[in-house]
Design a protein around this motif. Sequence first.
Motif, PDB file in Angstrom:
ATOM      1  N   PHE A 127       0.827  -1.206   0.000  1.00 59.60           N
ATOM      2  CA  PHE A 127       0.000   0.000   0.000  1.00 59.60           C
ATOM      3  C   PHE A 127       0.861   1.256   0.000  1.00 59.60           C
ATOM      4  N   VAL A 128       0.414   2.254  -0.756  1.00 57.28           N
ATOM      5  CA  VAL A 128       1.071   3.558  -0.739  1.00 57.28           C
ATOM      6  C   VAL A 128       0.012   4.637  -0.572  1.00 57.28           C
ATOM      7  N   ASP A 129       0.469   5.822  -0.204  1.00 57.14           N
ATOM      8  CA  ASP A 129      -0.440   6.932   0.087  1.00 57.14           C
ATOM      9  C   ASP A 129      -0.989   7.545  -1.197  1.00 57.14           C
ATOM     10  N   ILE A 130      -1.921   8.459  -1.028  1.00 58.22           N
ATOM     11  CA  ILE A 130      -2.641   9.050  -2.145  1.00 58.22           C
ATOM     12  C   ILE A 130      -2.241  10.500  -2.360  1.00 58.22           C
ATOM     13  N   ASP A 131      -2.599  11.022  -3.516  1.00 63.86           N
ATOM     14  CA  ASP A 131      -2.406  12.433  -3.823  1.00 63.86           C
ATOM     15  C   ASP A 131      -3.423  13.251  -3.019  1.00 63.86           C
ATOM     16  N   PRO A 132      -3.017  14.354  -2.387  1.00 68.12           N
ATOM     17  CA  PRO A 132      -3.942  15.106  -1.528  1.00 68.12           C
ATOM     18  C   PRO A 132      -5.031  15.864  -2.278  1.00 68.12           C
ATOM     19  N   ILE A 133      -4.876  16.021  -3.584  1.00 67.53           N
ATOM     20  CA  ILE A 133      -5.856  16.776  -4.363  1.00 67.53           C
ATOM     21  C   ILE A 133      -6.843  15.856  -5.076  1.00 67.53           C
ATOM     22  N   THR A 134      -6.329  14.821  -5.737  1.00 68.40           N
ATOM     23  CA  THR A 134      -7.198  13.932  -6.519  1.00 68.40           C
ATOM     24  C   THR A 134      -7.644  12.698  -5.744  1.00 68.40           C
ATOM     25  N   TYR A 135      -6.930  12.361  -4.676  1.00 70.96           N
ATOM     26  CA  TYR A 135      -7.183  11.168  -3.858  1.00 70.96           C
ATOM     27  C   TYR A 135      -6.829   9.872  -4.576  1.00 70.96           C
ATOM     28  N   GLY A 136      -6.176   9.968  -5.723  1.00 66.91           N
ATOM     29  CA  GLY A 136      -5.690   8.784  -6.419  1.00 66.91           C
ATOM     30  C   GLY A 136      -4.295   8.413  -5.950  1.00 66.91           C
ATOM     31  N   LEU A 137      -3.834   7.237  -6.383  1.00 69.70           N
ATOM     32  CA  LEU A 137      -2.519   6.748  -5.990  1.00 69.70           C
ATOM     33  C   LEU A 137      -1.442   7.769  -6.370  1.00 69.70           C
TER      34      LEU A 137
END
Length: 440
Positions: A127-137
Motif C-alpha cells: 500500500f502507498v499513500d494518495i495524492d492530496p488533491i485527486t485522492y488517487g494513488l
Amino acid sequence: MKTDFIHKPLNLPTDDLIEELLAFEGGPAVIPEDVRRTNFPIITKEDVIQMFVSIQQDGDQVVDEFKEAYRRYVGANYAIATASGTSSLHLALVGVGVQPGDEVIVPAFTFIATAQAVVAAKAIPIFVDIDPITYGLDPVQAEKAITKKTKAIMPVHVHGLPADLSALRRLTDKYSLRLVEDASHAHSASIHGQVAGSIGDSAGQSLMADKNFPVGGEGGIAFFKEKEDYERALHFLDASGIDYRMSWIAAAFGLSQLERLPYYDAIRARNAAYLTNALAETKLFSGPFVPDGYKHSYNMYRVKLSPERLGLDDLEDYRVKDAVQQLINAEGVYAREWQNVPIPGHLPFKNRKGFGKGYPFTLSDRKDFGYELDRFPVTLNMLRNSLTICRELRTPIEYERIVAYALAFKKIDANPHIIRKLVERGDNLKVLYERDARLG
C-alpha cells in the motif's frame, strides 16, 4: 402492489431556505423526509423487452453479445465478462503475469476488493499513500515502494476520477512493470478521450447493480490490451476450474442499460458541475478537483471540509466533520464517510492469515509489510476532513433536487456557531480510523 415509484414531487427550493433555522435545531429541512428517496437503476420497457429477447437465446451468446458491446464502448482490445468486480481484478492481475509471491502496489484508499484481488492472485499488496488533491494513488510514493519483487502497479480511479496514468506508465516503463487499472468506479471516465479500462495493460471493473453502469445483480469485466495477456487469463480459468462466468440475466440487463449510459453520464456531470459551483460559494465546503482533459464519472462525490475558512480551526477537524454530517443529514442530504480506515488497517491485512497459515504473505521475506496506518498521512487527513455523497447522485435526479443539495450545504455554511456548539457539546468521539474498520 409494492412500487419504487416516487408519488410526491420535491418542491423547487428557494434561496430563503438558507435563512431558516437548521433542521437539527427544529427548523424545516431543505429536503423533507418523505421525498428523500432516489431510485437507481431505472428499469424501463427496454429492459423488459431485452429480457424477453435474451431468454430465448443461448445464455453464453447473450453474455458474449454484452461483452463485445461494452468492450467496443470502452475501446479495449480484449475482454472477459465475469461474475463480479473482484473476479475481474483477479483475472486482470493474472493476465499480466502476476505470480505467487509477487508484489503489487495499490493505494491505501480504495475498497477492500482491490487488495483482496491481489491476495486472490497469491501476491502481496503493497500500500502507498494518495495524492492530496485527486485522492488517487501518488506516483511519487509508488516509485518509493518499488522493489525487485514488484510485478505491477494497480491504481484505482477512485470515485470515478482517473488516476494519473501518464505518470504511472512512465514508472512501469522505467522499471519494466505492468499497469493494471481498477476501474470499478470509472464507467465512461476518460483521460483526453481515452476511456478508463482501455489505457493500462489490463483492467478490472465492477458492474454490480449499485454502480453507474449496472448489470442485473452482480457482475464485472476484465479488459486486456495484449492478446498474450488475454489468453493467459483464459488459460488460468481453464486450468484452475474457477467459475467466474457472468450470468446471462446480468448480461441481458447490461445490454439495455448500456444504451442509456451516456444519458446517465450527462445528467451526473451536469449535477456534479452545479453542486461544485455552488460549493465554491461557501467557505467550509469544496467539490472534487478534475484535471484538464480528465472526465470524472462521479460514481461518488467527495466534499472537502476546510474548517479554518469558517473560523473553526481551533476545533478538532474530525469533530467538525462529525457535526457537519449530523447537520447535513438532518437537512435531507445523506453525506457519509465511505471508508473510515485505510485498507491496510482492515483485519485481512492486519492479521495476514490469507488462505490459511499466512499464505501468500509467507511467500515474502519482508519483516515489515508497511501496513501501519501512520505511513499514510494524506489518506488519514482526507478521512478526517471529507464526506461523500454516493448513490444519491448516480440516479438521474431532477434539477430541483440538486438545487436543494446545494442549498443544504449553504445553509450549514451559514451556521458556524451551530457547528461549534455541536463540537463543544460532543462526547468521547474517536478519530475515524481508531474505530473498527467498516466496508464502504
